[in-house]
Scaffold this motif. Structure first.
Motif, PDB file in Angstrom:
ATOM      1  N   ARG A  33       0.831  -1.203   0.000  1.00  0.00           N
ATOM      2  CA  ARG A  33       0.000   0.000   0.000  1.00  0.00           C
ATOM      3  C   ARG A  33       0.875   1.267   0.000  1.00  0.00           C
ATOM      4  NH1 ARG A  33      -5.419   1.741  -0.728  1.00  0.00           N
ATOM      5  NH2 ARG A  33      -5.918   3.410   0.731  1.00  0.00           N
ATOM      6  N   ILE A  34       1.929   1.241   0.806  1.00  0.00           N
ATOM      7  CA  ILE A  34       2.827   2.409   0.883  1.00  0.00           C
ATOM      8  C   ILE A  34       3.463   2.670  -0.485  1.00  0.00           C
ATOM      9  CG2 ILE A  34       5.016   3.264   1.862  1.00  0.00           C
ATOM     10  CD1 ILE A  34       4.213   1.754   4.479  1.00  0.00           C
ATOM     11  N   LYS A  35       3.926   1.592  -1.134  1.00  0.00           N
ATOM     12  CA  LYS A  35       4.581   1.767  -2.444  1.00  0.00           C
ATOM     13  C   LYS A  35       3.612   2.338  -3.477  1.00  0.00           C
ATOM     14  CE  LYS A  35       8.094  -1.554  -1.550  1.00  0.00           C
ATOM     15  NZ  LYS A  35       8.235  -2.996  -1.331  1.00  0.00           N
ATOM     16  N   GLU A  36       2.351   1.939  -3.369  1.00  0.00           N
ATOM     17  CA  GLU A  36       1.353   2.438  -4.323  1.00  0.00           C
ATOM     18  C   GLU A  36       0.931   3.875  -4.025  1.00  0.00           C
ATOM     19  OE1 GLU A  36      -0.779  -1.894  -4.930  1.00  0.00           O
ATOM     20  OE2 GLU A  36      -1.984  -0.224  -4.159  1.00  0.00           O
ATOM     21  N   LYS A  37       0.713   4.161  -2.750  1.00  0.00           N
ATOM     22  CA  LYS A  37       0.052   5.431  -2.398  1.00  0.00           C
ATOM     23  C   LYS A  37       0.980   6.518  -1.860  1.00  0.00           C
ATOM     24  CE  LYS A  37      -3.733   3.327  -3.492  1.00  0.00           C
ATOM     25  NZ  LYS A  37      -4.169   3.458  -4.889  1.00  0.00           N
ATOM     26  N   ASN A  38       2.108   6.123  -1.277  1.00  0.00           N
ATOM     27  CA  ASN A  38       2.949   7.175  -0.683  1.00  0.00           C
ATOM     28  C   ASN A  38       3.496   8.176  -1.702  1.00  0.00           C
ATOM     29  OD1 ASN A  38       3.940   8.234   1.905  1.00  0.00           O
ATOM     30  ND2 ASN A  38       5.968   7.835   1.034  1.00  0.00           N
ATOM     31  N   PRO A  39       3.776   7.744  -2.946  1.00  0.00           N
ATOM     32  CA  PRO A  39       4.242   8.758  -3.920  1.00  0.00           C
ATOM     33  C   PRO A  39       3.235   9.891  -4.120  1.00  0.00           C
ATOM     34  CG  PRO A  39       4.692   6.553  -4.740  1.00  0.00           C
ATOM     35  CD  PRO A  39       3.854   6.378  -3.500  1.00  0.00           C
ATOM     36  N   VAL A  40       1.953   9.611  -3.915  1.00  0.00           N
ATOM     37  CA  VAL A  40       0.926  10.653  -4.041  1.00  0.00           C
ATOM     38  C   VAL A  40       0.720  11.369  -2.704  1.00  0.00           C
ATOM     39  CG1 VAL A  40      -1.499  11.109  -4.629  1.00  0.00           C
ATOM     40  CG2 VAL A  40      -0.244   9.256  -5.777  1.00  0.00           C
ATOM     41  N   LEU A  41       0.621  10.578  -1.632  1.00  0.00           N
ATOM     42  CA  LEU A  41       0.254  11.162  -0.337  1.00  0.00           C
ATOM     43  C   LEU A  41       1.449  11.765   0.403  1.00  0.00           C
ATOM     44  CD1 LEU A  41      -2.188   8.367   0.918  1.00  0.00           C
ATOM     45  CD2 LEU A  41      -2.798  10.580  -0.068  1.00  0.00           C
ATOM     46  N   SER A 138       7.151  21.434   6.593  1.00  0.00           N
ATOM     47  CA  SER A 138       8.206  20.425   6.445  1.00  0.00           C
ATOM     48  C   SER A 138       9.219  20.910   5.410  1.00  0.00           C
ATOM     49  CB  SER A 138       7.600  19.101   5.976  1.00  0.00           C
ATOM     50  OG  SER A 138       8.615  18.240   5.474  1.00  0.00           O
ATOM     51  N   ALA A 139      10.506  20.684   5.705  1.00  0.00           N
ATOM     52  CA  ALA A 139      11.535  21.102   4.750  1.00  0.00           C
ATOM     53  C   ALA A 139      11.633  20.129   3.578  1.00  0.00           C
ATOM     54  CB  ALA A 139      12.882  21.202   5.464  1.00  0.00           C
ATOM     55  N   TYR A 140      10.886  19.042   3.615  1.00  0.00           N
ATOM     56  CA  TYR A 140      11.075  17.986   2.615  1.00  0.00           C
ATOM     57  C   TYR A 140       9.919  17.797   1.638  1.00  0.00           C
ATOM     58  CZ  TYR A 140      15.038  17.041   5.541  1.00  0.00           C
ATOM     59  OH  TYR A 140      16.203  17.193   6.230  1.00  0.00           O
ATOM     60  N   GLN A 141       8.703  17.757   2.148  1.00  0.00           N
ATOM     61  CA  GLN A 141       7.588  17.444   1.256  1.00  0.00           C
ATOM     62  C   GLN A 141       6.262  17.881   1.881  1.00  0.00           C
ATOM     63  OE1 GLN A 141       8.593  13.293   1.134  1.00  0.00           O
ATOM     64  NE2 GLN A 141       7.077  12.707   2.668  1.00  0.00           N
ATOM     65  N   LYS A 142       5.228  17.970   1.031  1.00  0.00           N
ATOM     66  CA  LYS A 142       3.888  18.302   1.526  1.00  0.00           C
ATOM     67  C   LYS A 142       3.064  17.023   1.532  1.00  0.00           C
ATOM     68  CE  LYS A 142       3.473  23.188   0.328  1.00  0.00           C
ATOM     69  NZ  LYS A 142       4.900  23.417   0.358  1.00  0.00           N
ATOM     70  N   THR A 143       2.523  16.692   2.693  1.00  0.00           N
ATOM     71  CA  THR A 143       1.673  15.508   2.809  1.00  0.00           C
ATOM     72  C   THR A 143       0.251  15.887   2.416  1.00  0.00           C
ATOM     73  OG1 THR A 143       3.066  14.658   4.576  1.00  0.00           O
ATOM     74  CG2 THR A 143       0.841  13.756   4.431  1.00  0.00           C
ATOM     75  N   ALA A 144      -0.416  14.979   1.698  1.00  0.00           N
ATOM     76  CA  ALA A 144      -1.789  15.260   1.272  1.00  0.00           C
ATOM     77  C   ALA A 144      -2.804  14.646   2.225  1.00  0.00           C
ATOM     78  CB  ALA A 144      -2.015  14.698  -0.131  1.00  0.00           C
ATOM     79  N   ASN A 145      -3.991  15.209   2.240  1.00  0.00           N
ATOM     80  CA  ASN A 145      -5.094  14.586   2.961  1.00  0.00           C
ATOM     81  C   ASN A 145      -5.547  13.370   2.144  1.00  0.00           C
ATOM     82  OD1 ASN A 145      -7.877  13.951   3.790  1.00  0.00           O
ATOM     83  ND2 ASN A 145      -7.650  15.776   5.066  1.00  0.00           N
TER      84      ASN A 145
END
Lengths: 486, 97
Positions: A33-41, A138-145
């Motif tokens: 699930r992480i591999k599928e969705k983390n690139p977006v979220l 965050s200095a690295y990335q924006k997390t999505a809802n």
């Protein structure tokens, strides 16, 4: 697959013990699930699959040997906010200052979770040094809802809230200084809890504002929260504000029984009327109040006029404590050191300037100002006295009721780049100012399919009672554990 | 907050701020000054300040040295940007006249 992703800790444990599922399988499912969705979220900053699978395998071996070897959180996949130290692993608090930092020891809660058999999936994104309410600093990335990827997940523990809300972890650790667990929990459709001040050790957690900071949890239901808190709470001599509690089993006799609400007095602050509340939240909250009344509770109005000072109080005291805490970031013992410094003072100043974000620097400057010899009395000292006023009013309210009930946020999660209204979280922030336990419970979805949470707060060190009340509400809220299609 | 006050505060906080950033900091920090004004409103002269909410006082532990494992010492030192032997290496603290 979806079934594994939405299991509660209790359900997962049962699957493990009856051999219908192994921890290795569960962990692999979450990583898929992480591999599928983390690139977006973008909830995780880093994952640790090899280490997690090794820990899961060990858990499976223990489970195979038999019940006496099974630890309390054996094989349970968990996400960790990026401000908890895990020995030998990176921790950045989502700051460039700690970009290359490796934790030399385990945080107290990490030590306890490791001993209880929890499996860490990875570290989650957050506002830099937990300074923010959207995870955008965050200095690295924006997390999505996870329910609307154009919107913020809330913050500062937005990565952990998103991970659990999207089914990328079954539970997570967060930290809460001014609502940083309970606000994003509401936005992401999960249970979020901050304990009474002093219940859980902060040893090994990156500090923000020390008189407010507490570690807490994200879970799928109240019982899971109580189970984790039973493991991670308790005296630790390395955090001197820790209450000297003996072991408490917070999950014991927690049956999610709405009968507990019968005859109970639940307070609603009169001051709620003074603020703009988004329509979907108002609707959901009114329904929740009605449900509680139907279950037999008596709703009473409580009056704490000093709620209105909450944003000012929080900003002044928090920034002062930030200014003091961040003084430890000198670029000498660890962290970023500027190559451009020409003297010791110049090196401090440039190391910070180069590696800290604007929001962090702004708060340090304001904190330094309010603590300055000329301003101290009028600013910081005065704020601490107004804090006493608010605490007195809330303590008086708890003479009339057992819990204070409010929406978790007065506003729905906004789109990236938009700001939340300053007063949107004052009713949960009061828990930090007064050192009280608070818990957000998801209650329903808006018409746009975004979760809405409600919040219970109880008197200090009545956390077990708070779980019973929130669990009782959970039984009648009609909320169904769910994860979004992304 | 004036520009001079900003510069003094930034020096005290040991944060270098560029000339081009000063306007933005001043605008934001001066907005935050309203928090201080709001807190002057209630009469709290009879109340004690809250520094923290626990009732704990004088938290002691036994004065026993617990040596850290060698690896912890090493990893702490390894985190330093610059070191020499078992010491952190920093710029000169007292400048020669």
């Amino acid at each position: 697959m979806e079934k594994i992703l939405t299991l509660t800790i209790g359900e997962m444990r049962e699957e493990f013990e009856t051999k219908r599922l192994s921890s290795v399988e569960a962990v692999k499912t979450f990583y898929k699930r992480i591999k599928e969705k983390n690139p977006v979220l973008k909830a995780f900053l880093e994952t640790r699959e090899e280490k997690a699978l090794k820990a899961a395998k060990e858990s499976d071996e223990r489970i195979a040997v038999g019940a006496q070897n099974i630890r309390a959180l054996e094989g349970i996949p968990m996400a960790i906010k990026d401000n908890f130290m895990i020995k030998g692993e990176a921790m950045s608090s989502s700051s460039k200052y700690l970009e290359n930092y490796i934790s030399p020891y385990d945080a107290d809660v990490i030590e306890k979770l490791k001993n209880a058999g929890a499996v860490f999936l990875g570290r989650t994104n957050m506002d830099e040094f937990a300074m923010g309410g959207s995870t955008e600093t965050s200095a690295y990335q924006k997390t999505a809802n996870p329910w609307d990827i154009c919107r913020i997940p809330g913050g500062s523990s937005g990565g952990s809230a998103c991970a659990v809300g999207s089914g990328m972890a079954s539970c997570a650790l967060g930290s809460d200084t001014g609502g940083s667990i309970r606000q994003p929990a509401g936005f992401c459709g999960v249970v979020g809890y901050k304990p009474s001040y002093g219940l859980i050790s902060r040893y090994g957690i990156c500090a923000l504002a020390s008189s407010f900071d507490q570690a807490g949890t994200f879970t799928r239901n109240v019982k899971d929260t109580a189970e984790i808190v039973s493991i991670i709470s308790g005296k630790d001599y390395r955090d001197s504000v820790c209450e000297p509690n003996e072991y408490i089993n917070y999950a014991e006799n927690l049956n999610n029984n709405a009968d507990i609400l019968k005859g109970m007095k639940i307070g609603i602050p009169k001051q709620l009327k003074d603020y703009e509340i988004d329509e979907p939240i108002m609707e959901a909250f009114k329904k929740a109040v009605k449900d509680i009344e139907t279950a037999g509770a008596q709703i009473i109005e409580i009056d704490a006029p000093s709620y209105k000072y909450t944003p000012a109080l929080y900003k002044v005291i928090m920034c002062a404590e930030v200014g003091a805490n961040i003084a430890t970031f000198d670029g000498i013992r660890y962290g970023h050191r500027s190559k451009k410094g020409v003297s010791l003072n110049d090196e401090y100043a440039k190391s910070r300037a180069e590696s800290l974000g604007y929001e962090v620097k702004k708060r340090i400057l304001f904190g330094t100002y309010v603590l300055g010899a000329k301003n101290y009395h009028r600013c910081y000292h005065q704020a601490q006295r107004v804090r006493t006023l608010l605490i007195n009013e809330i303590e008086a309210a708890f003479k009339q009721c057992e819990a204070i009930f409010t929406p978790a946020s007065l506003q729905m999660p906004v789109k990236f780049g938009e700001s939340l209204r300053e007063e949107s979280d004052i009713f949960i922030m009061a828990a930090n100012l007064a050192g009280l336990p608070g818990i957000t419970v998801p209650v329903s979805m808006s018409k746009d399919n975004i979760p809405i949470g409600v919040h219970f707060m109880s008197a200090r060190l009545t956390d077990k009672r708070l779980f019973e009340i929130a669990g009782g509400f959970e039984a009648i809220s009609g909320w169904k554990i769910q994860i979004p299609d992304i | 907050m004036t520009k001079e006050e900003l510069e003094t505060t930034a020096f005290l906080a040991r944060i270098a701020i560029g000339e081009d950033e000063k306007d933005k900091y001043l605008k934001d920090l001066n907005q935050m000054m309203s928090y201080i004004e709001v807190l002057q409103e209630p009469d709290v002269s009879s109340l004690k300040p809250t520094t923290h909410v626990t009732k704990l006082r004088n938290v002691w532990r036994d004065d026993i040295v617990k040596p850290s494992p060698k690896e912890t010492v090493e990893s702490l030192l390894n985190a330093a940007p610059d070191k020499e032997g078992n010491f952190y290496k920093i710029k000169k603290v007292i400048e020669a006249q």
